[in-house]
Scaffold this motif. Sequence first.
Motif, PDB file in Angstrom:
ATOM      1  N   GLY A  72       0.601  -1.033  -0.120  1.00 15.77           N
ATOM      2  CA  GLY A  72       0.202   0.138   0.013  1.00 15.77           C
ATOM      3  C   GLY A  72       0.933   1.163  -0.023  1.00 15.77           C
ATOM      4  O   GLY A  72       0.509   2.446   0.198  1.00 15.77           O
ATOM      5  N   VAL A  73       2.067   1.146  -0.284  1.00 14.52           N
ATOM      6  CA  VAL A  73       3.028   2.324  -0.548  1.00 14.52           C
ATOM      7  C   VAL A  73       3.785   2.570  -1.652  1.00 14.52           C
ATOM      8  O   VAL A  73       3.618   1.381  -2.559  1.00 14.52           O
ATOM      9  N   ARG A  74       4.158   3.757  -2.111  1.00 14.83           N
ATOM     10  CA  ARG A  74       4.818   4.047  -3.169  1.00 14.83           C
ATOM     11  C   ARG A  74       6.401   4.027  -2.982  1.00 14.83           C
ATOM     12  O   ARG A  74       6.623   4.986  -2.010  1.00 14.83           O
ATOM     13  N   LEU A  75       7.401   3.214  -3.239  1.00 17.24           N
ATOM     14  CA  LEU A  75       8.478   3.214  -2.961  1.00 17.24           C
ATOM     15  C   LEU A  75       9.728   3.795  -4.015  1.00 17.24           C
ATOM     16  O   LEU A  75       9.303   3.290  -5.329  1.00 17.24           O
ATOM     17  N   THR A  76      10.382   4.504  -3.596  1.00 17.06           N
ATOM     18  CA  THR A  76      11.475   5.056  -4.508  1.00 17.06           C
ATOM     19  C   THR A  76      12.995   4.677  -3.855  1.00 17.06           C
ATOM     20  O   THR A  76      13.004   4.469  -2.627  1.00 17.06           O
ATOM     21  N   TYR A  77      13.903   4.307  -4.729  1.00 16.76           N
ATOM     22  CA  TYR A  77      15.060   3.665  -3.961  1.00 16.76           C
ATOM     23  C   TYR A  77      16.298   4.683  -4.218  1.00 16.76           C
ATOM     24  O   TYR A  77      16.316   5.312  -5.458  1.00 16.76           O
ATOM     25  N   LYS A  78      17.330   4.916  -3.458  1.00 15.08           N
ATOM     26  CA  LYS A  78      18.591   5.437  -3.660  1.00 15.08           C
ATOM     27  C   LYS A  78      19.553   4.511  -3.221  1.00 15.08           C
ATOM     28  O   LYS A  78      19.456   4.084  -2.073  1.00 15.08           O
ATOM     29  N   ILE A  79      20.794   4.519  -3.794  1.00 16.91           N
ATOM     30  CA  ILE A  79      21.892   3.662  -3.043  1.00 16.91           C
ATOM     31  C   ILE A  79      22.793   4.692  -2.756  1.00 16.91           C
ATOM     32  O   ILE A  79      23.385   5.697  -3.021  1.00 16.91           O
ATOM     33  N   GLN A  80      23.244   4.453  -1.256  1.00 15.80           N
ATOM     34  CA  GLN A  80      24.352   4.990  -0.670  1.00 15.80           C
ATOM     35  C   GLN A  80      25.736   4.118  -0.783  1.00 15.80           C
ATOM     36  O   GLN A  80      25.835   2.885  -0.425  1.00 15.80           O
ATOM     37  N   ASP A  81      26.578   4.596  -1.709  1.00 17.79           N
ATOM     38  CA  ASP A  81      27.660   4.025  -1.903  1.00 17.79           C
ATOM     39  C   ASP A  81      28.707   3.538  -1.030  1.00 17.79           C
ATOM     40  O   ASP A  81      29.137   2.443  -0.882  1.00 17.79           O
ATOM     41  N   ARG A  82      28.714   4.214   0.027  1.00 22.28           N
ATOM     42  CA  ARG A  82      29.685   3.742   1.239  1.00 22.28           C
ATOM     43  C   ARG A  82      29.007   4.285   2.564  1.00 22.28           C
ATOM     44  O   ARG A  82      28.222   5.170   2.226  1.00 22.28           O
ATOM     45  N   ALA A  83      29.354   3.753   3.589  1.00 20.92           N
ATOM     46  CA  ALA A  83      28.699   3.956   4.797  1.00 20.92           C
ATOM     47  C   ALA A  83      29.112   5.354   5.388  1.00 20.92           C
ATOM     48  O   ALA A  83      30.028   5.228   6.295  1.00 20.92           O
ATOM     49  N   GLY A  84      28.661   6.471   5.018  1.00 21.72           N
ATOM     50  CA  GLY A  84      29.392   7.798   5.323  1.00 21.72           C
ATOM     51  C   GLY A  84      28.558   8.330   6.653  1.00 21.72           C
ATOM     52  O   GLY A  84      28.766   9.611   6.699  1.00 21.72           O
ATOM     53  N   GLY A  85      27.620   7.604   6.953  1.00 16.94           N
ATOM     54  CA  GLY A  85      26.930   8.047   8.078  1.00 16.94           C
ATOM     55  C   GLY A  85      25.295   8.293   7.713  1.00 16.94           C
ATOM     56  O   GLY A  85      24.935   8.381   6.787  1.00 16.94           O
ATOM     57  N   ILE A  86      24.641   8.475   8.955  1.00 16.47           N
ATOM     58  CA  ILE A  86      23.387   8.531   8.863  1.00 16.47           C
ATOM     59  C   ILE A  86      22.975   9.896   7.978  1.00 16.47           C
ATOM     60  O   ILE A  86      22.051   9.892   7.360  1.00 16.47           O
ATOM     61  N   ALA A  87      23.585  11.079   8.481  1.00 16.06           N
ATOM     62  CA  ALA A  87      23.027  12.285   7.764  1.00 16.06           C
ATOM     63  C   ALA A  87      23.496  12.163   6.453  1.00 16.06           C
ATOM     64  O   ALA A  87      23.131  12.691   5.439  1.00 16.06           O
ATOM     65  N   GLU A  88      24.499  11.461   5.901  1.00 16.50           N
ATOM     66  CA  GLU A  88      24.799  11.385   4.798  1.00 16.50           C
ATOM     67  C   GLU A  88      24.022  10.626   3.842  1.00 16.50           C
ATOM     68  O   GLU A  88      23.452  10.959   2.782  1.00 16.50           O
ATOM     69  N   ALA A  89      23.396   9.668   4.403  1.00 17.99           N
ATOM     70  CA  ALA A  89      22.327   8.728   3.744  1.00 17.99           C
ATOM     71  C   ALA A  89      21.066   9.542   3.605  1.00 17.99           C
ATOM     72  O   ALA A  89      20.289   9.710   2.499  1.00 17.99           O
ATOM     73  N   LEU A  90      20.891  10.313   4.517  1.00 19.78           N
ATOM     74  CA  LEU A  90      19.728  11.454   4.583  1.00 19.78           C
ATOM     75  C   LEU A  90      19.627  12.475   3.702  1.00 19.78           C
ATOM     76  O   LEU A  90      18.634  12.660   2.891  1.00 19.78           O
ATOM     77  N   LEU A  91      21.018  12.889   3.114  1.00 25.21           N
ATOM     78  CA  LEU A  91      21.236  13.871   2.235  1.00 25.21           C
ATOM     79  C   LEU A  91      20.655  13.571   0.755  1.00 25.21           C
ATOM     80  O   LEU A  91      20.274  14.005  -0.080  1.00 25.21           O
TER      81      LEU A  91
END
Length: 240
Positions: A72-91
Motif C-alpha cells: 500500500g505504499v509507493r517506494l523510491t530507491y537511492k543507493i548509498q555507495d559507502r557508509a558515510g553516516g546517517i546524515a549522509e544517507a539522509l542527504l
Amino acid sequence: MKGVILAGGTGTRLQPLTLVVNKHLLPVGRKPMILHAIEKMHEAGIDDILLVIGKQSAGIYADFLGNGEQWGVRLTYKIQDRAGGIAEALLLAESFIRPEDRLTVILGDNLFEESLEPFARSFLSMTDGARVLLKQVNDPRRYGVPVLQDGRIARIEEKPENPLSDYCVTGIYFYDSTVFEKIRSIAPSPRGELEITDVNNLYAAEGKLSYDVLNGWWIDAGTIDSLNEAGNRVLGGGKS
Ligand code: DAU
C-alpha cells in the motif's frame, strides 16, 4: 508528509550474518526487518517512501519490495555507495523532498511498538523545526542522549561516557526541509561519518528541536542480542 527509511550502513556488529545479506533483510519475527519500518510508515498514513539502501543486496530489495504496491505504499530507491553516516544517507533524499514537504525518517534497524500517527500529527501542528522520539533506557551510553532543560532538548550528546539523562534519542525523526542545508553545513565526525546528532543539535541551537517519549517497547536491532529480542517482541512477548 513523506517518509525516508535509512537502510545503508555495514552492519558490522551482526557479522557473519551481514556478510551474507544486508542487515535490514534479516528476519525479525515473521518478516524481514525492513518491512516493519514500511508498515509503521503506512500505519501513520505516510505512503510516499524513499528507501536508502547500500549496494549490498540491492537486487534482493527490488525483488522483494518492488514498487511497494503490495504494502500500500509507493517506494523510491537511492543507493548509498559507502557508509558515510546517517546524515549522509539522509542527504540522498534531497531531490525527493520539495521545500514545502515535511519528512518522517526511520532508521531501518529501529523496531518499536507504538503507532507513529499521533507523533506525526503533533509534528505537523508545529510551524517548522524538528521533533525526535525519546525512550527511557538502561544503557544510554550506546545511543544519542538528550540533555533536557525546561521541557526541551538543549542538546544531544552522541554515545557519551557520562550520560546526563537516562533517555536516548531513538532513530525516529521528523524534519522540515531545512534539514538538507543543515546536513550540508556539518563536517564528518572523528569516526569519519556525517552524524545525525550534529544535525539535530543545529535544530536545538535554534530552539527548534522538540520531542515526544515512546512508552511502548523500542529496540535498536544492531546487535545479535537486540536482534533476537526484537524478534521475540514482534512475536508478542510483553512490553518494556
Ligand atoms: O538507534 C538509535 C541510535 O541510532 C541513536 O540513538 C544515535 O544517536 C544514532 O547515531 C544511531 O546510532 P547507531 O550507532 O545505532 O547507528 P548505526 O551506525 O547502527 O546506524 C543505524 C541505521 O542507520 C542503520 O541501520 C542504517 C542507517 N545508516 C547508517 C549509516 C552509518 C545508513 O543508512 N547509512 C550509514 O552510513
